[in-house]
Design a protein around this motif. Structure first.
Motif, mmCIF file in Angstrom:
data_model
loop_
_atom_site.group_PDB
_atom_site.id
_atom_site.type_symbol
_atom_site.label_atom_id
_atom_site.label_comp_id
_atom_site.label_asym_id
_atom_site.label_seq_id
_atom_site.Cartn_x
_atom_site.Cartn_y
_atom_site.Cartn_z
ATOM 1 N N ASP A 56 23.277 42.471 12.455
ATOM 2 C CA ASP A 56 24.002 41.667 11.665
ATOM 3 C C ASP A 56 25.043 41.196 12.600
ATOM 4 O OD1 ASP A 56 23.707 42.189 8.885
ATOM 5 O OD2 ASP A 56 23.559 44.368 9.591
ATOM 6 N N PRO A 57 25.887 40.097 11.951
ATOM 7 C CA PRO A 57 27.003 39.452 12.739
ATOM 8 C C PRO A 57 27.834 40.603 12.758
ATOM 9 C CG PRO A 57 26.323 38.371 10.749
ATOM 10 C CD PRO A 57 25.528 39.642 10.725
ATOM 11 N N TYR A 58 28.774 40.766 13.979
ATOM 12 C CA TYR A 58 29.786 41.806 14.046
ATOM 13 C C TYR A 58 30.733 41.623 12.885
ATOM 14 C CZ TYR A 58 32.913 45.138 16.172
ATOM 15 O OH TYR A 58 33.742 46.195 16.412
ATOM 16 N N ARG A 59 31.174 40.387 12.797
ATOM 17 C CA ARG A 59 32.579 40.002 11.779
ATOM 18 C C ARG A 59 32.328 40.707 10.563
ATOM 19 N NH1 ARG A 59 29.578 34.933 12.282
ATOM 20 N NH2 ARG A 59 28.900 34.514 10.470
ATOM 21 N N GLU A 60 30.828 40.758 9.837
ATOM 22 C CA GLU A 60 30.648 41.449 8.770
ATOM 23 C C GLU A 60 30.197 42.920 8.764
ATOM 24 O OE1 GLU A 60 27.701 38.779 7.057
ATOM 25 O OE2 GLU A 60 29.416 37.253 7.567
ATOM 26 N N HIS A 61 29.631 43.438 9.990
ATOM 27 C CA HIS A 61 29.219 44.778 10.087
ATOM 28 C C HIS A 61 29.415 45.322 11.291
ATOM 29 C CE1 HIS A 61 26.660 44.911 6.308
ATOM 30 N NE2 HIS A 61 26.598 43.564 6.427
ATOM 31 N N ARG A 62 30.522 46.289 11.391
ATOM 32 C CA ARG A 62 30.866 46.624 12.684
ATOM 33 C C ARG A 62 29.948 47.670 13.184
ATOM 34 N NH1 ARG A 62 36.813 49.387 12.714
ATOM 35 N NH2 ARG A 62 36.965 48.964 14.894
ATOM 36 N N THR A 63 29.104 48.379 12.708
ATOM 37 C CA THR A 63 28.066 49.170 13.227
ATOM 38 C C THR A 63 26.923 48.486 13.369
ATOM 39 O OG1 THR A 63 27.899 50.068 10.970
ATOM 40 C CG2 THR A 63 28.851 51.495 12.645
ATOM 41 N N GLY B 236 33.301 48.990 1.675
ATOM 42 C CA GLY B 236 32.532 48.090 2.797
ATOM 43 C C GLY B 236 31.800 46.952 2.223
ATOM 44 N N SER B 237 30.547 46.452 3.031
ATOM 45 C CA SER B 237 29.779 45.581 2.873
ATOM 46 C C SER B 237 28.439 46.199 2.321
ATOM 47 C CB SER B 237 29.777 44.618 3.911
ATOM 48 O OG SER B 237 29.669 45.345 5.311
ATOM 49 N N GLU B 238 27.498 45.167 2.675
ATOM 50 C CA GLU B 238 25.922 45.449 2.311
ATOM 51 C C GLU B 238 25.421 46.789 2.864
ATOM 52 O OE1 GLU B 238 26.781 42.892 3.893
ATOM 53 O OE2 GLU B 238 26.602 41.210 2.271
ATOM 54 N N PHE B 239 24.811 47.310 2.083
ATOM 55 C CA PHE B 239 23.774 48.637 2.538
ATOM 56 C C PHE B 239 23.199 48.607 3.986
ATOM 57 C CE2 PHE B 239 20.002 51.369 2.055
ATOM 58 C CZ PHE B 239 20.843 52.794 2.519
#
Lengths: 310, 462
Positions: free
Chosen positions: B416-423, B232-235
């Protein structure tokens, strides 16, 4: 019972396993409800789904105790082994249990026995009374969507009106893992933390976590009679009928409910591993094989859910 | 059942089996229910009592053979009217994977249901009828998959038997589809020729499509890459509740677990994305204070690392004021708390959303009041085939509309921007009065073309 190392063994490189993902999702749901509702309560019968729920609840709040009471609606037709186990499990996890008794309602005339003798549909009244008395705004149930066609449509959070009714045409959409528990006074929310579990997942988890269950889930000798294609145990509420021949067979129960409507399956499975093999190769569904109340009509479960039953 | 390939499919798990979530979408009569029924049937997930019932009903309706679509009609009204009312969740498994399928109806309130089903999906399974090819509904479903950032899309070109298993027909549809999917920004898309009724290429390769060399539907679902979810991406870690036991738990169960000391204070939650390790510095949002992770606790024992999807309890070295609604995040690119957010909103309710409306925004574990400052545009999905959907001016949103909305928030939210963090990039809009879920929000610039009048492009949420 002891815990296993499902989480601890994780190395952080692979995706979660199925059981890790299901456990984590259920724990998330328990924590959401406990933090956002005023007075949750969890239905607890001592059956396998409710024991798994209690285990998950205990894990969700550890090292604090489970922050809500358990409620058992006792039909008066429960297996003695299950009632004894129920109390042991409550003590083992350090929980608190309230019991609402259908027998009390029959004794004082608030409910009347049905001609067919089954008490499962009678549970709804004491259940709704207990919810009202306890001012419970959230009620955990062990329902799984794989159990029955109508349940496949059930949300994790299921809003009920003050009559406890479910309206399948008017459910809130449930997006991401954002559960919306807002409700009006008098309404409550039924919450199903095991929604995404199947019967096999439950058994795999019982094996992985070494969770104890009532003895009747495992093969044992019992006096039974074949009735309507089901193996019915001879008990005080299901006596032998004229012309029937009883047999001593090796049986076990796949679901544990009211004796008047729960049948056994022929089985030699004496361990959890045996049961997993048996369930994995069974050609019959859990409820189809053993639950007489689901056979009352094509939409039996749906109709009962609409009335407020779980 | 004729046309059936019996698969020796044990439903029990292999060690380490993973979970994949998928959603289906298709127009009416594309054979979606039959495909779902076929997947259940071919994975041995339909047991004989259920099947007996389906055969009985099929016979009663005068059908020559069991109609697998009947397996998925759950409610009385659906069986009586032969329609599907709402999203249903189905479960099937192979030794390799367990699948959770959100079965979304194709025709009633299609966007609402597809959005709901797709919000948690790793894969979206889209259906078209081989005789009709890509139709307007396909474009709508692709737009939703793109907006919801569903990582994988598979197009099932169904009823391939009705075009004589024609490679030419399939190739034409597949080419059109992949061009369309690419223009919608969907990188991972694939097409499979299928006859759900006959079972071709659902669980087993069909000799009747010898020209097709790709995977079957089930084969694709079993092997599609899901490691992304763990890495995934950032915590991000929304705090659900603070665990502060008043006394050491005394039940026999707790006695077997790791002991904790008297002034234990931990933050319970689920890692929504990325990973966190003991000793790592995190930032507590929206306040912005920094802390170090002192321990990651579970009743199964302490962890050194927790990753996306895991429910754990985090302890911090510093004694900070952290409570439900806060988000613990990586110090690297944490979301800035905003008082105003631009988002793409799918409207799920009959009532209309207008500028000035007062609503609630539920994001992570916090809820805040919000006012609709502007509605800038809605997505016109009827744009000519091949072109991206157009954003057109609008000042209200109705049922199933997808629009660009600007919301003012009563308290700052670290979105967060949704494009990077779906939750942590998603939120729901809730009616303040009756609590109904009205809309699904995705923060920041949409996956599809940006709207014409965007105030400060994506800045608020990034």
């Amino acid at each position: 019972m002891s815990t296993n190392q499902t989480a601890a063994a994780f190395d952080g490189l692979r995706p979660l396993t199925e059981l890790q993902a299901l456990e984590s999702e259920s724990i998330h749901i328990f924590r959401e409800v406990a933090s956002t509702f005023a007075s949750p309560v969890m239905l607890f019968s001592g059956g396998k789904d409710s024991v798994v729920m209690l285990h998950l609840a205990a894990k969700a709040f550890w090292p604090s105790p489970v922050p809500f009471e358990l409620l058992h609606v006792d039909t008066g037709h429960n297996f003695d082994e299950v009632l004894a186990f129920r109390d042991e499990a409550v003590a083992f996890y350090g929980a608190r249990l309230k019991v609402a008794s259908v027998q009390d309602y029959i004794d004082d005339g608030r409910l009347r026995e049905r001609p067919d003798g089954t008490r499962n549909p009678l549970q709804t009244v004491p259940l709704l009374d207990a919810i009202t008395e306890g001012k419970h705004d959230a009620v955990f149930g062990g329902g799984r969507r794989d159990e029955e066609r109508a349940r496949a449509k059930e949300r994790v959070y299921s809003l009920r009106d003050e009559f406890g009714q479910w309206d399948p045409r008017n459910q809130r959409p449930e997006l991401w893992s954002l559960y919306n528990g807002r409700h009006l006074p008098g309404e409550h929310v039924r919450v199903f933390p095991l929604s995404n579990w199947t019967e096999l997942d439950v058994w795999d988890y019982i094996e992985a976590e070494k969770i104890a269950l009532p003895s009747i889930y495992y093969a044992h000798q019992r006096e039974v009679v074949e009735r309507d294609g089901m193996w019915v145990a001879i008990t005080r509420v299901t006596p032998v009928r004229d012309g029937e021949r009883t047999e001593l067979r090796s049986v076990r129960y796949r679901t544990v409910g009211d004796m008047s409507c729960t049948a056994a399956v022929l089985s030699e499975a004496t361990t959890v591993a045996d049961v997993i093999t048996e369930v994995g190769t069974s050609r019959l569904t859990e409820r189809g094989a053993t639950r007489a109340d689901d056979r009352l009509s094509e939409a039996a479960m749906e109709d009962r859910k609409k009335e407020g039953y779980f | 059942m004729p046309g059936t390939v019996t698969r020796p499919a044990p439903r029990t798990a292999t060690p380490g089996r993973t979970l994949l979530r998928l959603a289906t979408a298709g127009s009416v009569d594309d054979g979606k229910s039959t495909l779902v029924g076929r997947l259940l049937f071919d994975t041995n997930s339909v047991l004989s009592d259920t099947l007996d019932h389906v055969e009985m009903v099929s016979k009663r309706r005068g059908l020559a053979r069991a109609d697998l679509a009947l397996l998925t009609d759950g409610l009385r009204a659906e069986r009586e009217q032969g329609i599907t009312i709402d999203v249903a969740y189905r479960y099937f498994a192979t030794p390799a994977r367990k699948f959770i399928l959100a079965d979304c109806p194709g025709h009633v309130q299609y966007t609402r249901n597809t959005v709901t089903g797709s919000s948690t999906a790793d894969v979206i399974v889209l259906l078209v009828d081989a005789r009709n090819g890509v139709v307007e509904q396909t474009r709508r479903h692709l737009a939703v998959a793109s907006l919801l950032r569903v990582p994988h899309v598979v197009l099932v070109v169904n009823k391939i038997d009705l075009v004589d298993y024609s490679e030419e027909v399939f190739t034409r549809i597949a080419t059109e589809f992949s061009v369309l999917a690419r223009s919608f920004g969907l990188v991972d898309s694939r097409c499979i020729p299928v006859s759900a009724t006959e079972g071709d290429n659902v669980a087993t390769h069909s000799a009747r499509t010898a020209w097709y060399e790709g995977p079957t539907v089930l084969g694709f679902l079993e092997t599609v890459d899901d490691t992304r979810r763990a890495v995934g991406s950032e915590f991000r870690f929304p705090v659900q509740l603070v665990i502060r036991p008043q006394q050491a738990p005394s039940a026999p169960w707790a006695a077997q677990l790791p002991a904790v000391d008297g002034d234990y204070r931990g933050y319970a939650g689920k890692v929504e994305s990325g990973r966190v390790s003991v000793g790592e510095e995190v930032v507590v949002l929206p306040r912005g204070s920094h802390a170090t992770v002192a321990g990651i606790d579970t009743p199964d024992g302490p962890l050194q690392v927790a990753v996306a999807g895991q429910s754990v309890v985090l302890r911090l070295t510093q004694d900070l004021d952290v409570s439900r609604g806060d988000i613990l995040a990586a110090t690297d690119a944490p979301p800035a708390p905003v008082r105003e957010v631009n988002a793409t909103v799918c409207w799920l309710a009959e009532r209309t959303l207008a500028v000035g409306a007062r609503v609630l925004v539920q994001h992570g574990t916090s809820i805040t009041k919000a006012i609709v400052k502007s509605i800038d545009a809605t997505l016109d999905l009827d744009t000519l085939p091949g072109a991206l959907p157009e954003w057109v001016d609008a000042d209200a949103l109705g049922l199933n509309d997808i629009g660009r909305v600007r919301l003012a928030l009563a308290s700052p939210l670290p979105i967060d921007p949704y494009r990077e963090h779906r939750t942590t990039g998603s939120f729901i809009i809730v009616d303040e009065a009756d609590g109904w879920t009205l809309g699904a929000g995705m923060a920041g610039v949409s996956a599809l073309a940006p709207p014409p009048h965007q105030h400060t492009p994506g800045k608020e949420a990034s």
